[in-house]
Scaffold this motif. Structure first.
Motif, PDB file in Angstrom:
ATOM      1  N   CYS A 157       0.840  -1.333   0.112  1.00 42.99           N
ATOM      2  CA  CYS A 157      -0.008   0.076   0.147  1.00 42.99           C
ATOM      3  C   CYS A 157       0.834   1.242   0.002  1.00 42.99           C
ATOM      4  N   ALA A 158       0.653   2.065  -1.145  1.00 43.81           N
ATOM      5  CA  ALA A 158       1.592   3.331  -0.885  1.00 43.81           C
ATOM      6  C   ALA A 158       1.168   4.390  -0.233  1.00 43.81           C
ATOM      7  N   SER A 159      -0.246   4.626   0.144  1.00 41.85           N
ATOM      8  CA  SER A 159      -0.770   5.367   1.062  1.00 41.85           C
ATOM      9  C   SER A 159      -1.945   5.049   1.828  1.00 41.85           C
ATOM     10  N   VAL A 160      -2.373   5.689   2.941  1.00 40.39           N
ATOM     11  CA  VAL A 160      -2.995   5.352   3.817  1.00 40.39           C
ATOM     12  C   VAL A 160      -4.586   4.986   3.348  1.00 40.39           C
TER      13      VAL A 160
ATOM     14  N   HIS B 239       6.888  -1.344  -1.599  1.00 42.75           N
ATOM     15  CA  HIS B 239       8.023  -1.131  -2.580  1.00 42.75           C
ATOM     16  C   HIS B 239       7.501  -0.063  -3.490  1.00 42.75           C
ATOM     17  N   HIS B 240       6.726   0.771  -3.077  1.00 40.69           N
ATOM     18  CA  HIS B 240       6.056   1.913  -4.083  1.00 40.69           C
ATOM     19  C   HIS B 240       7.063   3.149  -3.682  1.00 40.69           C
ATOM     20  N   ILE B 241       7.520   3.790  -4.977  1.00 44.02           N
ATOM     21  CA  ILE B 241       8.459   4.836  -4.916  1.00 44.02           C
ATOM     22  C   ILE B 241       7.755   6.097  -4.211  1.00 44.02           C
TER      23      ILE B 241
ATOM     24  N   PHE C  73     -13.294   8.032 -13.414  1.00 43.88           N
ATOM     25  CA  PHE C  73     -12.438   7.246 -14.136  1.00 43.88           C
ATOM     26  C   PHE C  73     -11.273   6.583 -13.323  1.00 43.88           C
ATOM     27  N   LYS C  74     -10.917   5.353 -13.283  1.00 39.15           N
ATOM     28  CA  LYS C  74      -9.782   4.683 -12.772  1.00 39.15           C
ATOM     29  C   LYS C  74      -8.753   4.860 -13.818  1.00 39.15           C
ATOM     30  N   ILE C  75      -7.701   5.407 -13.604  1.00 34.19           N
ATOM     31  CA  ILE C  75      -6.610   5.487 -14.761  1.00 34.19           C
ATOM     32  C   ILE C  75      -5.611   4.567 -14.434  1.00 34.19           C
ATOM     33  N   SER C  76      -5.150   3.761 -15.356  1.00 34.20           N
ATOM     34  CA  SER C  76      -3.639   3.108 -15.309  1.00 34.20           C
ATOM     35  C   SER C  76      -2.863   3.446 -16.507  1.00 34.20           C
ATOM     36  N   MET C  77      -1.612   3.808 -15.847  1.00 30.48           N
ATOM     37  CA  MET C  77      -0.438   4.217 -17.134  1.00 30.48           C
ATOM     38  C   MET C  77       0.763   3.315 -16.847  1.00 30.48           C
ATOM     39  N   ARG C  78       1.130   3.204 -18.118  1.00 34.03           N
ATOM     40  CA  ARG C  78       2.363   2.074 -18.378  1.00 34.03           C
ATOM     41  C   ARG C  78       3.316   3.035 -19.004  1.00 34.03           C
ATOM     42  N   SER C  79       4.677   3.035 -18.739  1.00 34.14           N
ATOM     43  CA  SER C  79       5.688   3.792 -19.300  1.00 34.14           C
ATOM     44  C   SER C  79       6.766   2.724 -20.027  1.00 34.14           C
TER      45      SER C  79
ATOM     46  N   GLY D 196      -3.371  13.045  -7.748  1.00 35.41           N
ATOM     47  CA  GLY D 196      -3.893  12.266  -6.443  1.00 35.41           C
ATOM     48  C   GLY D 196      -3.523  10.808  -6.241  1.00 35.41           C
ATOM     49  N   GLY D 197      -2.944  10.236  -7.242  1.00 30.90           N
ATOM     50  CA  GLY D 197      -2.490   8.619  -7.283  1.00 30.90           C
ATOM     51  C   GLY D 197      -1.061   8.546  -6.913  1.00 30.90           C
ATOM     52  N   GLY D 198      -0.637   7.389  -7.521  1.00 32.19           N
ATOM     53  CA  GLY D 198       0.603   7.079  -7.209  1.00 32.19           C
ATOM     54  C   GLY D 198       0.994   5.664  -7.829  1.00 32.19           C
ATOM     55  N   GLY D 199       2.308   5.132  -7.501  1.00 30.81           N
ATOM     56  CA  GLY D 199       2.648   3.889  -8.114  1.00 30.81           C
ATOM     57  C   GLY D 199       4.257   3.857  -8.280  1.00 30.81           C
ATOM     58  N   HIS D 200       4.573   3.509  -9.374  1.00 31.07           N
ATOM     59  CA  HIS D 200       6.027   3.223  -9.845  1.00 31.07           C
ATOM     60  C   HIS D 200       6.219   4.153 -11.034  1.00 31.07           C
ATOM     61  N   VAL D 201       7.678   4.342 -11.375  1.00 31.85           N
ATOM     62  CA  VAL D 201       7.914   5.069 -12.372  1.00 31.85           C
ATOM     63  C   VAL D 201       7.617   4.590 -13.707  1.00 31.85           C
ATOM     64  N   GLN D 202       7.219   3.206 -13.828  1.00 32.44           N
ATOM     65  CA  GLN D 202       6.805   2.881 -15.427  1.00 32.44           C
ATOM     66  C   GLN D 202       5.274   2.189 -15.044  1.00 32.44           C
ATOM     67  N   ALA D 203       4.779   2.172 -14.026  1.00 32.08           N
ATOM     68  CA  ALA D 203       3.368   1.605 -13.771  1.00 32.08           C
ATOM     69  C   ALA D 203       2.765   2.396 -12.679  1.00 32.08           C
ATOM     70  N   ALA D 204       1.865   3.208 -13.114  1.00 36.59           N
ATOM     71  CA  ALA D 204       1.050   3.982 -11.955  1.00 36.59           C
ATOM     72  C   ALA D 204      -0.328   4.276 -12.258  1.00 36.59           C
ATOM     73  N   GLY D 205      -0.944   4.780 -11.290  1.00 34.82           N
ATOM     74  CA  GLY D 205      -2.582   4.999 -11.577  1.00 34.82           C
ATOM     75  C   GLY D 205      -3.084   6.148 -10.534  1.00 34.82           C
ATOM     76  N   CYS D 206      -4.473   6.467 -11.058  1.00 37.88           N
ATOM     77  CA  CYS D 206      -4.910   7.415 -10.303  1.00 37.88           C
ATOM     78  C   CYS D 206      -6.454   7.436 -10.486  1.00 37.88           C
ATOM     79  N   THR D 207      -7.287   8.294  -9.894  1.00 40.19           N
ATOM     80  CA  THR D 207      -8.726   8.349 -10.392  1.00 40.19           C
ATOM     81  C   THR D 207      -8.902   9.794 -10.613  1.00 40.19           C
ATOM     82  N   MET D 208      -9.842   9.759 -12.041  1.00 43.34           N
ATOM     83  CA  MET D 208      -9.818  11.249 -12.257  1.00 43.34           C
ATOM     84  C   MET D 208     -11.312  11.487 -12.786  1.00 43.34           C
TER      85      MET D 208
HETATM   86  P1  5GP Z   1      -2.695  -0.377 -11.730  1.00 41.03           P
HETATM   87  O1  5GP Z   1      -2.694   0.541 -13.021  1.00 41.03           O
HETATM   88  O2  5GP Z   1      -2.371  -1.950 -12.311  1.00 41.03           O
HETATM   89  O3  5GP Z   1      -3.920  -0.333 -11.150  1.00 41.03           O
HETATM   90  O4  5GP Z   1      -1.446   0.217 -10.789  1.00 41.03           O
HETATM   91  C1  5GP Z   1      -0.254   0.357 -11.247  1.00 41.03           C
HETATM   92  C2  5GP Z   1       0.592   0.725  -9.957  1.00 41.03           C
HETATM   93  O5  5GP Z   1      -0.019   1.841  -9.583  1.00 41.03           O
HETATM   94  C3  5GP Z   1       0.263  -0.114  -8.773  1.00 41.03           C
HETATM   95  O6  5GP Z   1       1.510  -0.466  -8.104  1.00 41.03           O
HETATM   96  C4  5GP Z   1      -0.586   0.453  -7.841  1.00 41.03           C
HETATM   97  O7  5GP Z   1      -0.443   0.089  -6.591  1.00 41.03           O
HETATM   98  C5  5GP Z   1      -0.498   1.987  -8.092  1.00 41.03           C
HETATM   99  N1  5GP Z   1      -1.750   2.849  -8.397  1.00 41.03           N
HETATM  100  C6  5GP Z   1      -2.698   2.636  -9.012  1.00 41.03           C
HETATM  101  N2  5GP Z   1      -3.729   3.316  -8.992  1.00 41.03           N
HETATM  102  C7  5GP Z   1      -3.267   4.016  -7.892  1.00 41.03           C
HETATM  103  C8  5GP Z   1      -3.901   5.164  -7.002  1.00 41.03           C
HETATM  104  O8  5GP Z   1      -5.289   5.669  -7.410  1.00 41.03           O
HETATM  105  N3  5GP Z   1      -3.329   5.646  -5.975  1.00 41.03           N
HETATM  106  C9  5GP Z   1      -1.995   5.092  -5.828  1.00 41.03           C
HETATM  107  N4  5GP Z   1      -1.473   5.739  -4.662  1.00 41.03           N
HETATM  108  N5  5GP Z   1      -1.495   4.167  -6.430  1.00 41.03           N
HETATM  109  C10 5GP Z   1      -2.098   3.687  -7.551  1.00 41.03           C
END
Ligand code: 5GP
Ligand code: MN
Length: 330
Positions: free
Chosen positions: A93-96, A117-119, A273-279, A293-305
């Motif tokens: 879990c990257a954040s609470v 392990h999230h940056i 929308f739940k956003i997934s990004m890959r680089s 407002g989201g988070g993740g890793h340098v090459q895989a991250a996400g947020c809600t918009m």
């Molecule tokens: P995925 O795109 O597979 O949902 O997530 C890719 C990575 O970004 C995962 O490591 C996940 O924990 C992180 N991530 C995805 N959505 C969110 C978000 O809304 N908030 C945070 N803090 N991390 C996210």
């Protein structure tokens, strides 16, 4: 050195606890389920040694393919029971806020521990053990356990965690250490190919249909540097697809030749929308996800918009373009 300090600190928390809770993040993925079930099984095995009274595991509903792992049927899917834990262990879990409903146990716990392990991890617990260069939380958990205590079942959980976060050892987070750990897990007698096939590659008919549809409807923008696809709730209903059926779509988009960033969005509420990004390496998508407002890793991250996919894309694109043009540091 780091291992010894981390292990001592963590063991100290465990031996001082009577009631322990383990929880992963909302919309659990393979690493979340793998690391939680591995640590849960390890604690149960060592309950007498550590002397605690009970350990509970909280995981939101997850895809059925993970049922192949031991202890998945012992996970509580809701947090209705009132309980105060001496120790709350957050995994992957990257954040609470990513704890979802289990946050109530986090807030009332006497001591909290954050293994991740999230940056982008915000170090939100009393004791934080965040290893940003580890492929997965499962890899971090492996380094915390005594190897002789890792059973075939615990090894299977950790292996599934590692293969999911590394895309079966293909992402750049796969290091020599990751492979060495995977080798040690295989030496425990796990069924490596079955775990890979059944939890990672196997798709239901619905999942393949939706994947196909999202690929067909994808668009290339910014001279083919960005690929984007989205799915709304109505279309998901049409295919009777759950959100857990959408995993892997963004990864398939990412392998499109010439693409630097893949974006996949699915509607969670009206115009949300739940956003997934890959680089593919040039763009730091974690930085962009954190900005929104989201988070993740340098090459895989996400947020809600919020907004329509076109509006969301218009908001995301300048951030990607700025990094690609070198106007902003990745
Ligand atoms: P995925 O795109 O597979 O949902 O997530 C890719 C990575 O970004 C995962 O490591 C996940 O924990 C992180 N991530 C995805 N959505 C969110 C978000 O809304 N908030 C945070 N803090 N991390 C996210
Ligand atoms: Mn992870």
């Amino acid at each position: 050195m780091r291992r010894v300090i981390a292990v001592e600190k963590i063991v100290e928390q465990i031996i001082n606890a009577r009631k322990i809770a383990i929880a992963g993040h909302i919309r659990p993925d393979g690493d979340c389920i793998g690391s939680c079930t591995a640590l849960y099984q390890y604690l149960k095995r060592n309950q007498n040694r550590f002397g605690f009274e009970k350990v509970d595991m909280y995981l939101e509903p997850f895809s059925n393919e993970f049922r192949i792992l031991n202890a998945t049927d012992e996970a509580s899917h809701n947090c209705q029971v009132d309980e105060i834990y001496d120790l709350f262990i957050s995994l992957d879990c990257a954040s609470v806020d990513r704890l979802g409903n289990a946050i109530k146990y986090f807030n009332s716990a006497r001591k909290t521990l954050n293994i991740d392990h999230h940056i982008s991890n915000t170090n939100f617990a009393d004791v934080n053990h965040v290893v940003a260069d580890a492929s997965s939380t499962s890899e971090v958990v492996f380094t915390l356990l005594e190897e002789e205590e890792i059973t075939k079942e615990i090894a299977s959980s950790l292996y599934v965690g590692i293969i999911h976060d590394t895309g079966v050892f293909k992402h750049s987070n796969t290091t020599e250490k990751t492979m060495n750990i995977a080798g040690k897990l295989i030496s425990k007698g796990i069924d490596s190919s079955r775990l890979i096939n059944d939890t990672f590659y196997a798709k239901t008919y619905i999942q393949n249909q939706v994947l196909g549809r999202c690929l067909m409807e994808s668009d290339l923008i910014l001279d083919g540097k960005i690929i984007v696809s989205s799915i709304n709730r109505k279309t998901m209903e049409l295919y009777q697809a759950a959100t857990t059926d959408l995993e892997g779509i963004v990864d398939q988009l990412r392998v499109t030749k010439g693409v630097e960033v893949a974006i996949f969005m699915y509607e969670t509420n009206e115009n949300e929308f739940k956003i997934s990004m890959r680089s593919n390496g040039k763009v730091n998508v974690s930085k962009i996800a954190i900005h929104f407002g989201g988070g993740g890793h340098v090459q895989a991250a996400g947020c809600t918009m919020n907004g329509l996919p076109t509006d969301i894309l218009n908001n995301l694109t300048p951030h990607i373009e700025a990094q690609l043009n070198g106007n902003v540091k990745p």
